[in-house]
Design a protein around this motif. Structure first.
Motif, mmCIF file in Angstrom:
data_model
loop_
_atom_site.group_PDB
_atom_site.id
_atom_site.type_symbol
_atom_site.label_atom_id
_atom_site.label_comp_id
_atom_site.label_asym_id
_atom_site.label_seq_id
_atom_site.Cartn_x
_atom_site.Cartn_y
_atom_site.Cartn_z
ATOM 1 N N GLN B 6 0.829 -1.188 0.000
ATOM 2 C CA GLN B 6 0.000 0.000 0.000
ATOM 3 C C GLN B 6 0.867 1.243 0.000
ATOM 4 O O GLN B 6 1.968 1.235 0.567
ATOM 5 N N CYS B 23 -4.358 -0.696 -3.238
ATOM 6 C CA CYS B 23 -3.316 -1.588 -2.773
ATOM 7 C C CYS B 23 -3.150 -2.692 -3.813
ATOM 8 O O CYS B 23 -4.086 -2.969 -4.579
ATOM 9 N N TRP B 35 -11.140 -4.322 3.536
ATOM 10 C CA TRP B 35 -10.523 -3.125 4.088
ATOM 11 C C TRP B 35 -10.817 -3.089 5.586
ATOM 12 O O TRP B 35 -11.973 -3.225 5.991
ATOM 13 N N CYS B 88 -5.336 -2.676 3.916
ATOM 14 C CA CYS B 88 -5.774 -3.579 2.859
ATOM 15 C C CYS B 88 -5.461 -5.005 3.301
ATOM 16 O O CYS B 88 -4.334 -5.288 3.744
ATOM 17 N N THR B 103 -2.603 2.727 4.756
ATOM 18 C CA THR B 103 -2.591 4.053 4.148
ATOM 19 C C THR B 103 -3.220 5.018 5.144
ATOM 20 O O THR B 103 -4.357 4.793 5.577
#
Lengths: 115, 109
Positions: B6, B23, B35, B88, B103
């Motif tokens: 990611q 990702c 997620w 992810c 992220t």
């Protein structure tokens, strides 16, 4: 409400000490997991268990062992703690299944510092 | 090569903006995709599963591209409460999930 608890939020140990981290879930989940989380590396799987007394190595099992004597409890043991085991340790549990069923529920984590 | 990669961000966006990030995963045999959201100093929690046809959950839209082996998350009309790290997650085989490093999204007033 789903609940995973871990025995300590913060722990400070000395190099060479034996360390026990305990995890308890009240959801009757078959699967339980131990991860460590380090900046930039994400969560890495140490060990998991899909049934009582069953255990499987994850990606980074070296220096760790586990115990699952009861369905609700999964313990992580550091036989001889080292400074490179300083990390956030997260326990999780899940049901077997697919999709949403296999959601992993995490405990609040134990931040371990080894001096 | 990491199983799940990611962009760490951070993505700094104003309230009301749309933010999207991807990702990539390395194992073409991966079975399920998710997620998770992790707030600062908290544990990860499932945000949404990702289905082959793409799916929405309120302001969140997830897409899966198996051919290119990437997953995306789009957040519309960002709220301050969306500030978090988004992980992810890919199921590689039975029992085992592989997590990206996350992220970070920061929504500013």
């Amino acid at each position: 409400d789903v609940k995973v608890t871990q025995s300590s939020r913060y722990l400070v140990k000395r190099t060479g000490e034996k360390v026990f981290l305990e995890c308890v879930q009240d959801m009757d989940h078959e699967n339980m997991f131990w991860y460590r989380q380090d900046p930039g590396l994400g969560l890495r799987l140490i060990y998991f268990s899909y049934d009582v007394k069953m255990k499987e190595k994850g990606d980074i099992p070296e220096g760790y062992s586990v115990s699952r004597e009861k369905k609700e409890r999964f313990s992580l043991i550091l036989e001889s703690a080292s400074t490179n085991q300083t990390s956030m340790y997260l326990c999780a549990s899940s049901k077997p299944g697919t999709g949403q069923q296999e959601t992993q529920y995490f405990g609040p984590g134990t931040r371990l510092l080894v001096l | 090569r990491k199983e799940v990669e990611q962009d760490p961000g951070p993505f700094n966006v104003p309230e009301g903006a749309t933010v999207a990030f991807n990702c990539t995963y390395s194992n073409s045999a991966s079975q399920s995709f998710f997620w998770y959201r992790q707030d600062c100093r908290k544990e990860p929690k499932l945000l949404m599963s990702v289905y082959s046809s793409g799916n929405e959950d309120g302001r969140f839209t997830a897409q899966l591209n198996r051919a290119s082996q990437y997953i995306s998350l789009l957040i519309r009309d960002s709220k301050l409460s969306d500030s978090a790290t988004y992980l992810c997650v890919v199921k590689v085989h039975d029992y085992k999930l592989s997590f990206g490093a996350g992220t970070t999204v920061t929504v500013r007033a």
